[in-house]
Design an enzyme around this catalytic site. Sequence first.
Site, short mmCIF file in Angstrom:
data_model
loop_
_atom_site.label_atom_id
_atom_site.label_comp_id
_atom_site.label_asym_id
_atom_site.label_seq_id
_atom_site.Cartn_x
_atom_site.Cartn_y
_atom_site.Cartn_z
N ARG A 39 0.83 -1.21 0.00
CA ARG A 39 0.00 0.00 0.00
C ARG A 39 0.86 1.27 0.00
O ARG A 39 0.51 2.28 -0.60
CB ARG A 39 -0.91 -0.04 1.24
CG ARG A 39 -2.14 0.84 1.16
CD ARG A 39 -3.13 0.45 2.25
NE ARG A 39 -2.53 0.51 3.58
CZ ARG A 39 -2.66 1.53 4.42
NH1 ARG A 39 -3.36 2.59 4.08
NH2 ARG A 39 -2.10 1.50 5.61
N CYS A 127 6.90 2.07 24.27
CA CYS A 127 7.21 3.47 24.57
C CYS A 127 7.02 3.83 26.05
O CYS A 127 7.85 4.54 26.64
CB CYS A 127 6.37 4.39 23.69
SG CYS A 127 4.65 3.89 23.55
N HIS A 240 3.90 11.06 25.98
CA HIS A 240 3.27 10.24 27.02
C HIS A 240 3.70 10.78 28.39
O HIS A 240 4.87 11.14 28.60
CB HIS A 240 3.75 8.79 26.93
CG HIS A 240 3.15 7.99 25.80
ND1 HIS A 240 2.25 8.49 24.89
CD2 HIS A 240 3.31 6.67 25.46
CE1 HIS A 240 1.89 7.54 24.05
NE2 HIS A 240 2.52 6.43 24.37
O1 3JN Z 1 -0.54 2.97 22.27
C1 3JN Z 1 0.57 3.41 22.56
O2 3JN Z 1 0.73 4.51 23.08
C2 3JN Z 1 1.76 2.57 22.30
C3 3JN Z 1 1.43 1.47 21.38
C4 3JN Z 1 2.31 0.59 21.00
C5 3JN Z 1 1.97 -0.52 20.13
C6 3JN Z 1 0.91 -0.41 19.25
C7 3JN Z 1 0.54 -1.50 18.45
C8 3JN Z 1 1.22 -2.68 18.53
C9 3JN Z 1 2.71 -1.71 20.19
C10 3JN Z 1 3.90 -1.79 21.07
O3 3JN Z 1 4.92 -1.16 20.75
O4 3JN Z 1 3.86 -2.46 22.08
C11 3JN Z 1 2.29 -2.80 19.41
C12 3JN Z 1 2.98 -4.11 19.51
O5 3JN Z 1 3.97 -4.30 18.83
O6 3JN Z 1 2.48 -4.95 20.26
#
Ligand code: 3JN
Length: 335
Positions: A39, A127, A240
Amino acid sequence: MKTYNLAVVGVGAVGKALIDVLDERDFPVKELKVLATKRSAGKQVQFKGKTLTVEETNPGSFEGVDIALFAGGGASREFAKAAVDGGAVVIDNSSCFRMDPEVPLVVPEVNPQDVEWHKGIIANPNCSTIQMVVALKPLHDAARIKRVVVSTYQAVSGAGNDAITELLEQTNDVLTGRKISTKVFPHQIAFNVLPHIDVFLENGYTREEMKMVNETVKIMGDESIKVTATTVRVPVITGHSEAINIETEKELSAEKAREILASAPGIKVIDNIENFDYPLPCDCVGLDTVFVGRIRDDYTVENGLNLWVVSDNLRKGAATNTVQIAELLVAKNLV
Ligand code: 3JN
């Protein structure tokens, strides 16, 4: 100076930040390949004044690549192993390999030594975990942390670019009296807060909460640290924030903690309540530092402290930490 062939996999919010951070930190790049899903193939991105065209990722994309930076998402599961087989060292932003005992989970200010035992993949933590452990490590070294209670205030950019659009559109809809629609979040996020990030697990916690619990223990290398978390989405675009309560084995006054944190790597203390100075997400956007303030004694336990910790979730929480890991690999001659 030795230079390296790099690939960035993904061109969402984290992928774009990765390309910016590589440029800003002047990483020794010989050639940069930008890979993504079908995409996004054909899109153009700028790197060091040059226009690069995004290519579709396939298992053969990693031939000749020294370091592959995966921006997160499904690509990690699909292509990380192929990248390693192709000869690249992978630094992965997804949760796919974080708790794999064969994969180091690294925050350079906390456990830089762990890059040394990598077997091809190094994981970048979540994060919210990254900014918390940067602040906790120097306090743990000084007084041994026994227990952590954290509540997060997470910006929508953590959920990707569509989440930012959703917040902006809903804000506009509420202000103009129109009906809002939801797609990314399960409820209205504009003028609201949601105690729900990622999926719910059988134990009643969310996956985001359990990432903070489990990743913290792995990065700090101390299974005795007990962590409990409540992760909350707030209508902030980037940055955050975290309210963190810790209980330590040894005595550690707020004043001493402030002094320790002020000289710790990657941290800036902003803590002058007389002037209403404390870290704010709007002030940390685009910066690589973890900001700590509101450092105060918790009078309800023998040795306890409260902290307020803020950082740019796309930078230190993702891209900057990833590039710092790559810098460690180069410095330690591990690539
Ligand atoms: O929502 C947030 O502020 C952080 C999100 C991180 C995230 C989003 C989708 C999939 C992750 C992560 O880094 O843990 C993942 C993942 O890889 O599980």
